[in-house]
Design an enzyme around this catalytic site. Structure first.
Site, short mmCIF file in Angstrom:
data_model
loop_
_atom_site.label_atom_id
_atom_site.label_comp_id
_atom_site.label_asym_id
_atom_site.label_seq_id
_atom_site.Cartn_x
_atom_site.Cartn_y
_atom_site.Cartn_z
N SER A 144 0.84 -1.20 0.00
CA SER A 144 0.00 0.00 0.00
C SER A 144 0.87 1.24 0.00
O SER A 144 1.96 1.25 0.59
CB SER A 144 -0.89 0.01 1.24
OG SER A 144 -1.54 1.26 1.39
N TYR A 165 -1.22 -0.38 10.29
CA TYR A 165 -1.32 -0.72 8.87
C TYR A 165 -0.15 -0.13 8.09
O TYR A 165 0.52 -0.83 7.32
CB TYR A 165 -2.64 -0.20 8.31
CG TYR A 165 -2.91 -0.63 6.89
CD1 TYR A 165 -3.42 -1.89 6.61
CD2 TYR A 165 -2.67 0.23 5.83
CE1 TYR A 165 -3.67 -2.28 5.31
CE2 TYR A 165 -2.91 -0.15 4.52
CZ TYR A 165 -3.43 -1.41 4.26
OH TYR A 165 -3.66 -1.79 2.97
#
Length: 243
Positions: A144, A165
């Site tokens: 990501s 994350y």
């Protein structure tokens, strides 16, 4: 058992969203796909959906955060597969946008790392003997931009948010580089891919998320690279991203 001429891919976290669509697109290109999921019911529903579309999909169950589960999966595969050509480490959890770094629940962070980082590492180590039997091995780590040091909405742009994350994806990018260097002599290509903000949940299209097939295509691109393709890179839609 699949024969020696089959191109075989394994996709983790594939019962929905990007993982499911990656399975679909690979199978549409003639790849024999192993769709894996933690949840039995959801996995069966996903596999049946693709099989009803006439696609060749085999269902297996694995929790990438669990050593024994991964070992059991690979033991089963080694008894049934001639090789593994593509490993897509897609399983990921905890887009913790409501959490702040200074107040982060470290147990939550640890659990996130165990899936998003160590899950990919665990799967790669376990699948490596099968991947080395392939003439065209590929490992794709679904990452990501949230783990980028330089990109928009990356580590420096989140205002301290997305700690678990973002850090897990930055670490996954680092793992990608280390794996690629470790496997240079094998011909196995290892890359990280950011599928961009993708409409994997209801309502996200209204927030500007791209359609799931577009995000999945970015992952499939890395899975189907030619032998002279890049390794150790970070990409979106086939274009390099800043680390």
């Amino acid at each position: 058992m699949l024969d020696e001429n089959s191109k075989i891919a394994l996709v983790t976290g594939a019962n929905r969203g990007l993982g499911l669509e990656v399975c679909r697109q690979l199978a549409q290109q003639g790849v024999s796909v192993i769709l894996t999921a933690r949840d039995r019911q959801k996995g069966e529903q996903a596999a049946q959906q693709l099989q009803q579309e006439g696609l060749e999909v085999m269902l297996k169950f694995v929790d990438v955060a669990d050593d024994q589960s991964v070992a059991q999966l690979v033991h089963d595969l080694e008894g049934n597969l001639p090789h593994l050509d593509i490993l897509i480490n897609n399983a990921g959890i905890n887009f913790d946008f409501q959490q702040q770094t200074l107040a982060a629940d470290l147990n939550d962070v640890q659990n996130t790392l165990n899936t998003n980082l160590f899950g990919a590492w665990r799967m790669t180590q376990a699948c490596l003997p099968l991947l080395k039997k392939s003439q065209h091995g590929r490992i794709v780590n679904v990452s990501s931009g949230a783990g980028s040091f330089a990109g928009p909405r990356g580590l420096q742009e989140q205002g301290g948010g997305l700690p678990a994350y973002g850090i897990s994806k930055a670490a996954l990018n680092a793992l990608t580089v280390k794996l690629s260097r470790s496997l240079l002599e094998t011909g196995i290509l290892v890359n990280a891919v950011c599928p961009n903000f993708t409409a994997t949940y209801p309502g996200t299209e209204e927030m500007g998320a791209r359609p799931v097939p577009e995000g999945a295509a970015a992952i499939v691109w890395a899975a189907m690279l030619p032998d002279d393709g890049p390794t150790g890179g970070f990409f979106r839609d086939g274009q390099p991203l800043p680390w």
